[in-house]
Design an enzyme around this catalytic site. Structure first.
Site, PDB file in Angstrom:
ATOM      1  CG  ASP A 131      42.323 107.466  28.251  1.00  0.00           C
ATOM      2  OD1 ASP A 131      42.496 106.414  27.619  1.00  0.00           O
ATOM      3  OD2 ASP A 131      41.436 107.606  29.106  1.00  0.00           O
ATOM      4  CG  ASP A 145      62.126  77.159  27.531  1.00  0.00           C
ATOM      5  OD1 ASP A 145      61.796  78.279  27.972  1.00  0.00           O
ATOM      6  OD2 ASP A 145      61.808  76.100  28.077  1.00  0.00           O
ATOM      7  CD  GLU A 201      44.696  20.868  54.920  1.00  0.00           C
ATOM      8  OE1 GLU A 201      45.246  20.012  54.209  1.00  0.00           O
ATOM      9  OE2 GLU A 201      43.593  20.713  55.451  1.00  0.00           O
ATOM     10  CG  ASP A 226      41.041  17.665  53.287  1.00  0.00           C
ATOM     11  OD1 ASP A 226      42.148  18.260  53.287  1.00  0.00           O
ATOM     12  OD2 ASP A 226      40.490  17.256  54.324  1.00  0.00           O
ATOM     13  CG  HIS A 279      27.697  13.684  33.139  1.00  0.00           C
ATOM     14  ND1 HIS A 279      29.008  13.693  33.563  1.00  0.00           N
ATOM     15  CD2 HIS A 279      27.543  12.532  32.415  1.00  0.00           C
ATOM     16  CE1 HIS A 279      29.631  12.635  33.101  1.00  0.00           C
ATOM     17  NE2 HIS A 279      28.768  11.899  32.405  1.00  0.00           N
ATOM     18  CG  ASP A 324      39.731  14.035  58.106  1.00  0.00           C
ATOM     19  OD1 ASP A 324      40.184  15.192  57.926  1.00  0.00           O
ATOM     20  OD2 ASP A 324      38.702  13.813  58.767  1.00  0.00           O
ATOM     21  CB  CYS A 375      33.072  15.278  36.268  1.00  0.00           C
ATOM     22  SG  CYS A 375      32.516  14.287  34.857  1.00  0.00           S
TER      23      CYS A 375
END
Length: 1441
Positions: A518, A706, A1074, A1094, A1172, A1145, A1196
């Protein structure tokens, strides 16, 4: 009886000697106890004459009694003895020490109570009965300031503050805190805690009694207690009221101490549960750390006592823990320190031995030579001269003797010189043990160090290239010399394998014993049952397993090992195993050569998450063959030192199991670390991806290595190892399971990859510095080394790298050492001039493969797509859409089978990739595949570095340009990762098409520099939408309608030239009709067409110009749109008066649905055309939905904006402001904006400095509440003045980036708007500051819009009012807690309760009962007040809640 020096004489001494030490005991007091008591009093600076009178004894008790509860056993014995003497002087009859303590304790408490009643400093009552205040003294303040400066905020500051402020009022406490105001951070923490406690006080004391007209006191609020809104007179009055006195000083002091505890905890973040003793740490050092941390814990005295009794022992290392448990539960700290004083590392033991030797030398004792010749005369207790241990002569000691020591050199053992003159280098002065070459028949010398040949040097972990070969050469040379019969002067043991315990047969005085070698044991000790030695011996106490051992010490005992012997000291005692310690092995010349050098690897500390403990999961049952296989694996790992046995006290466990290895009969051990991973601290992933060959520079020489046993080569933190414990059970519970724990990084543990990568990377940094031109790639345990060296230089560098790894015991096995091409690395096949992907073999798919098989197949194809162009996985991925189980079978479709076969053909033709050349330009070329994906390749000239594909589709309908933009972003990110820059990109379209689409979709984030390569396919698949109506072209008004119940629908169109068409459809929806209407218009129209609808749904799909979709109707519309030259698509609401939209429509709605008519849309459109107006104005005035108003504005041409930027998130809390400086007319304008409301404050400042900015901030904070300030990082905002002002105002200050919209977007926008307003009114103002003030007024009070349609001024006032109302409402809700609820549930007629009322509605109430939230109807509950009112009144009051 007695003598003149005794404190008791005559009959008093007789009474004293009749009193028992313990109640019910046999021993009584004797005169020696009085003598001992006098000696102990001297330690306290007290005269022994005080024992002669009762008053003197009381003075002694006044000093010692306050320390009694926390004192040592000696102090308690002293107090007990003095109490007995005091009772004898007072004539009190007692029979034992406990009686004296009990009677004297009552008297002392009465006296203390009287003293406490008279002690009211700093408040004194004068003769008139008025209270007079004595301010705190400067000396106390000076002591406090000095303590804080020296101790900072350590745990001992708190009790000192408590002692210094005893009896102080709030005014005094504030003086104490202001005296250390330089600690701004600490004071801010204290301020936050005080504010929290004050708010909690106000919440728990809501009924504030105002000051009475007759002079009555008001009830103190939280700020009154803190001394900010109260005077000294009020504080004194509250503390000394006749009834219901409120000690505001004590309350405020407790708040401050609470804040100090938080400060102490922040300065000592370690939890008491994390304090653990190291394997070689001295117990005293561990106790010091433990108590330092325990002082910082915010716990009561009982809890801290429990910590001392349990945690102190449980967190000790195994050696100390075993010793402490043997002492029992009642052991004191002194006993623990004494028992564990021998535990620690070599330095601690050497220091302890030196102290013991110094104590022995300093005392006058007899040293008797019990065996062997005497070294000098026997030392007498007194009156004899000292003897030198070196020359055996009297008159001096060894340290003053100048002659050389008898034992010669401490380094090599030679007799002709000392250690200071030793010719051997310092690196060889270490004591080594087991040699690594076999030993021949050698003669025993006096010392091992006398061998002078070159082979006697210690084998160390060298970093040279010849390290691994150097060891074998030394072995071979030593064997050759041994066979040649060459004599050596030294002696060494043969090599011992550490796979088992090194046990050797030893002869001790002719008796043969098997003993353990030891190197960690200082002494040699044998069991008394195994050997009996003759001759003289000395008694000795040593620290052993389970506590102290009493042994016999024999000197000059002959010990022989393998025919080689020496004389030394041997101990005989009750040791569990016979041990040969270092004292014998050193004389025999033992050397410890660490062939395993893993102890050089730095340990990475690992902890569990705060507040958790290790896993305790039971081991599940295992079959017999698995148990046998696991036990074999564990035996092998234990022999290799990778796992070790666990102490019986370890209660952690993680389950293990076993699986068969592929194509083998061997078992593989697996451990389920999921629970431990949850409990362990988080680790940051050091490597976010694998390196790619395309990013490697072309080099002449390549080597692939490796690291063998990657994780098992790195040691695990010893303090963390117990948490990895696992159990190998036995069949039928034949025996207890064998318990192990990991000593190295285990597989499957969350920290293994991070720790391994970081540890190996730190070692490889040495190689990178020595070879800066070499390319060294590390991914986990795979290493790539590339260089332009010659073959010899490259090989030398590889040898150096492997030797460097070997210094940390990281082996690079020969079987994975690749020297010649092809090199297999990370799934790639590398050659010096090219790279490939290792052969990809696609498995044969059945008609119904499992989900897992498809997933594996797609994974292989995606891996191969980095080099093989044209690989597609879209149809295969469609097979496994949805939440399918991995074992579930799916049916192969024709498209998926075709895609699989095409991929198989692509993989049959081998592809090659090139390495990166820094001298050539790197670019990326994109193509569109037939399947709709985007493929791309990185190229340099005609060589392809790598390839890839992009098929991500976020929406159901997409176009190629949007997909192409996403592909360029993906390529840019991957390029930055691999090469560090973004290459030029060649996209297959024309500039006109790209810019036409880009004009509408500019917000798709970042796009790199591109080069346009026209591709007819992509041009043909593109179509254009006109932004303006086409003149002279027929206009189609389209619409569709469907009935939800009958699923009947109609779709059609009507043109401005009178043509119309309506079709009926079955089993359809409104959205589909639509789309059918648009399809009809495209079928019947020419190359140029105007379409008006629409439907927002239709416009949303077609406006993004999709070219790919899974929707069948949309797919037909796309094909029709590709055949048109120009298309104008517009949206109009379907109401009366809007062109032909009303007529179509009516046509499609007839018999299908009822049409809503809104009269306000037409006036709203007219108003917008005139003024506006914005969306808010239209919604407010005409009561339109937000969607309709927004569409009117966007229709617009002057108000329409092409796209909107992708917005981030801005903190819009009530107290958040943004401040920025802008420039106009060479002057500086500072602008502050309230983020939530848009309220603005602006003014002109003379200089853009921190002082002016701080002044503006102070004026702003004086008018409006501010909790958080956001600015850019300009020098005026980062200045000390602004930071100080923010600290004083309690404002959190955050920074952003200048000109970044995500950082200061609100104030940047207001800067621009403010300048526009100033420009409109500048002519009306003479000075700029007047224009700024007027523009600010207009913005705040004359501009309406935003949230609620209010002005900014109205909005901020409303927000503050709303916040106050909310707080008031919360206070009202808290009043519900004053009511209790009794209720019945179901058919149970018994009343339950009381519960706590949380909410009361019209039909039911919500209550909390026994930690459970319940909803009870009002008819089944009764609500009463919690305090004394009649039942009738309670019911009436309830209804008003």
């Amino acid at each position: 009886m007695g003598n003149g020096n005794s404190a008791l004489l005559g009959t008093d001494l007789d009474k004293f000697e009749k009193i028992r030490l313990k109640r019910g005991g046999k021993k009584c007091y004797r005169l020696k106890h009085l003598c001992w008591c006098k000696g102990e009093l001297d330690r306290f600076g007290l005269s022994d004459k005080l024992l002669e009178t009762q008053q003197g004894c009381e003075k002694i008790l006044s000093v010692c009694w306050p320390l009694y509860d926390q004192g040592s056993d000696n102090l308690k014995a002293l107090v007990g003895t003095v109490c007995v003497v005091a009772c004898i002087h007072a004539g009190i009859e007692i029979k034992s020490t406990q009686d004296a303590l009990k009677k004297l304790k009552v008297i002392t408490r009465k006296e203390e109570k009287q003293e406490d009643e008279s002690k009211n400093f700093p408040v004194q009552r004068d003769a008139a009965g008025q209270y007079q205040y004595t301010p705190i003294s400067p000396r106390i303040i000076q002591t406090w300031v000095k303590t804080v400066e020296e101790k900072k905020w350590k745990p001992e500051v708190i009790p000192l503050f408590s002692a210094l402020t005893e009896g102080a009022i709030s005014h005094d406490l504030n003086i104490m805190l202001n005296a250390v105001g330089d600690h701004q951070g600490a004071m801010q923490v204290l301020k936050d805690v005080i504010n929290e406690q004050a708010a909690e006080w106000d919440l728990t004391h809501p009924q504030q009694q105002p000051a009475q007209p007759g002079g009555g006191l008001r009830t103190p609020s939280g700020s009154d207690i803190a001394g900010t809104t109260s005077t000294v007179e009020e504080q004194l009055a509250w503390m000394n009221m006749q009834q219901n006195a409120i000690n505001v000083g004590t309350i405020y002091k407790s708040w401050i101490i609470l804040g100090m505890n938080r400060l102490v905890k922040s300065h000592c973040p370690i939890s008491i549960t994390d304090v653990r003793q190291g394997p070689k740490e001295a117990f005293k050092d561990y106790v010091d750390r433990f108590y330092n941390v325990m002082r910082a814990e915010q716990a009561s005295g009982e809890v801290k006592m429990w910590m001392q009794q349990h945690l102190l022992i449980e967190n000790a290392n195994p050696e100390c823990k075993q010793i402490l448990r043997s002492l029992g539960k009642g052991a004191t700290l002194e006993e623990m320190l004494e028992a564990c004083q021998g535990v620690g590392g070599p330095q601690h033991k050497a220091r302890l031995m030196a102290e013991m030797m110094r104590t022995v030398v300093g005392q006058s004792q007899n040293f008797v030579q019990q065996r062997g010749p005497q070294r000098g005369p026997v030392r007498q207790p007194t009156g004899r001269k000292p003897i030198c241990f070196n020359c055996n002569k009297e008159g001096h000691v060894a340290r003053f003797f100048k002659a050389p020591r008898r034992k010669g050199c401490w380094n090599c053992g030679a007799m002709d010189h000392q250690k200071a003159q030793c010719p051997k280098p310092a690196q060889q002065q270490r004591v080594n043990f087991f040699r690594v070459w076999p030993l021949g028949s050698l003669q025993t010398g006096e010392l091992s160090g006398t061998r002078g040949d070159s082979n006697s040097s210690t084998i160390r972990g060298e970093t040279s290239a010849e390290n691994s070969e150097h060891l074998s050469e030394i072995r071979e040379r030593a064997q050759a010399e041994d066979e040649g019969g060459e004599e050596r002067g030294g002696f060494s043991f043969p090599e011992y394998s550490l796979s088992r315990r090194p046990i050797e047969e030893v002869s001790v005085d002719g008796v043969t014993i098997r003993a353990l070698l030891d190197t960690g044991a200082d002494d040699t000790i044998f069991n008394e049952r195994n050997i009996k030695l003759k001759g003289n011996w000395q008694p000795k106490i040593i620290g052993g397993i389970g506590g102290n051992l009493r042994v016999k010490q024999y000197d000059n005992v002959y010990v022989e090992i393998r025919g080689k012997g020496t004389f030394g000291t041997v101990l005989i005692g009750p040791t569990p195993i016979d041990i040969i310690g270092r004292n014998i092995m050193e004389k025999l010349g033992g050397k410890l050569i660490l062939a395993q050098l893993s102890d050089k690897i730095p340990i990475t500390k690992v902890k569990l998450k705060p507040g958790v403990d290790g896993p305790r999961i039971k081991q599940w049952p295992l079959s017999k063959e698995k148990i046998v296989g696991l036990q074999k694996i564990c035996d092998r790992l234990e022999e290799e030192g990778k796992i070790s046995r666990v102490d019986p006290g370890n209660n952690y466990n993680t389950p293990i199991f076993a699986i068969k290895k592929k194509d083998k009969n061997e078992w593989r051990k697996l451990i389920d670390f999921r629970e431990l991973n949850k409990l362990t601290q988080d680790f940051h992933e050091l490597q976010l991806g694998i390196p790619h060959p395309a990013g490697i520079k072309k080099c002449k020489r390549i080597t692939v290595l490796d690291i063998g046993d990657a994780y098992f080569s790195i040691p695990l933190d010893p303090d963390y190892r117990p948490y990895t414990a696992f159990t190998v059970p036995s069949v039928n519970n034949q025996a207890p399971g064998k318990r192990y724990m990991y000593n190295v990084l285990p597989q499957g543990w969350k920290g293994s990859p991070c720790i391994f990568q970081g540890t190996v990377a730190s070692l490889l940094e040495v190689f990178r510095k020595n070879h800066p031109t070499v390319q060294l790639y590390q991914y986990m345990d795979d290493l790539f080394v590339g260089s332009d060296y010659t073959a010899e230089e490259h090989e030398k560098a590889i040898v150096e790298l492997r030797a460097l790894l070997m210094t940390w015991n990281l082996e690079t096995p020969e079987k994975k050492y690749q020297k010649e091409p092809p090199f297999h690395w990370m799934g790639y096949e590398l050659h010096p001039d090219k790279w490939k992907i290792e052969k990809v073999q696609l498995p044969e798919l059945a008609e119904q493969p499992t989900v897992n098989e498809i997933q594996k197949l797609v994974g292989k194809l995606n891996w191969a797509a980095q080099l093989y162009p044209g690989i597609k996985t879209k149809q295969l991925c469609k097979l496994i859409r949805g939440g399918l189980n991995i074992t579930e079978k799916v049916t192969m479709t024709e498209e998926a089978r075709l895609e699989y076969e095409q991929n198989k053909e692509i993989l049959a033709e081998e592809q090659e990739g090139s390495y990166y050349d820094p001298n050539k330009e790197l670019y990326v070329r994109f193509q569109k595949t037939t399947g709709g994906d985007i493929s791309f390749q990185w190229k340099q000239g005609n060589k392809v570095l790598r390839a890839g594909k992009y098929g991500k589709q976020k929406t159901a309908h997409s176009n190629d340009l949007m997909k192409l933009a996403g592909a360029t972003q993906k390529v840019g990110r991957e390029s930055i990762v691999i090469w560090g820059f973004v290459p030029k990109m060649q996209i297959p379209t024309t500039r006109e098409i790209w810019e036409d689409w880009w004009h509408e979709y500019w917000q798709c984030t970042w796009i790199p520099e591109v080069e346009f390569i026209s591709t007819p396919m992509l041009e043909r698949e593109w179509y254009s939408l006109s932004p303006e109506p086409l003149e002279g072209v027929e206009t189609y008004y389209v619409d569709g309608a469907a009935n939800r119940d009958s699923k009947m629908g109609k779709a059609g169109y009507i043109t401005d030239r009178g043509f119309q068409r309506v079709e009926e459809y079955l089993n359809t929806t409104n959205q589909q009709t639509e789309l059918h209407a648009v399809k009809l218009a495209l079928e019947d129209s020419g190359s140029y067409v105007n379409i008006v609808t629409d439907s927002q749904y239709v416009v949303g799909i077609l406006a993004s110009r999709p070219t790919e979709t899974d929707h069948p109707i949309v797919k037909e519309i796309i094909e029709l749109m590709k055949g048109k030259e120009k298309i104008y698509l517009s949206w109009l609401p379907a109401h009366k008066g809007i062109g032909g939209n009303e007529q179509i429509d009516k046509l499609v709605s007839s018999g299908i649905r009822k049409v809503l008519f809104l009269q306000n849309i037409e006036p709203a459109q007219e108003e917008h055309e005139k003024y506006h107006s914005n969306e808010a104005q239209l919604r407010e005035k005409f009561h339109l939905p937000a969607l309709v108003a927004k569409q009117i504005v966007q229709s617009c041409s002057k108000c329409c904006h092409h796209g909107e930027p992708i917005k981030g998130q801005t903190d819009a809390s009530l107290g958040v402001w943004q401040i920025d400086c802008t420039h106009l007319e060479n002057q500086i304008i500072i602008v502050a904006v309230h983020v939530a409301s848009g309220f603005m404050k602006a003014e002109v400042i003379t200089a853009e400095t921190g002082k002016k900015t701080a002044e503006f901030l102070l004026k702003l904070a004086a008018q409006w509440p501010i909790s958080k300030l956001h600015t850019d990082n300009g020098p005026n905002f980062t200045s000390q003045e602004v930071e100080t002002m923010c600290w004083w105002l309690g404002i959190e200050h955050t920074f952003g980036i200048p000109y970044n919209p995500q950082s200061q977007g609100v104030v940047e926008n207001k800067n621009k708007y403010l300048k526009e307003l100033i420009e409109k009114i500048r002519e009306d103002c003479k000075e700029l500051k007047t224009a700024v003030a007027m523009a600010t007024f207009i913005h705040n009070f004359k501009q309406r819009g935003g949230l609620g349609g209010m002005t900014a001024g109205e909005r901020i006032v409303n927000m503050i009012n709303t916040e106050l109302e909310y707080q008031y409402q919360q206070n009202q809700i808290s009043k519900n807690l004053n009511f209790k609820v009794y209720f019945r549930e179901g058919r149970d007629q018994l009343w339950k309760g009381p519960g706590i009322l949380l909410w009361k509605g019209e039909g039911a109430v919500v209550l909390k009962y026994q930690e459970e939230i319940k909803i009870v109807p009002r008819r089944k509950c009764k609500i009463i007040k919690d305090y004394g009112e009649s039942g009738k009144n309670s019911q009436v009051n309830l209804e008003s809640v």
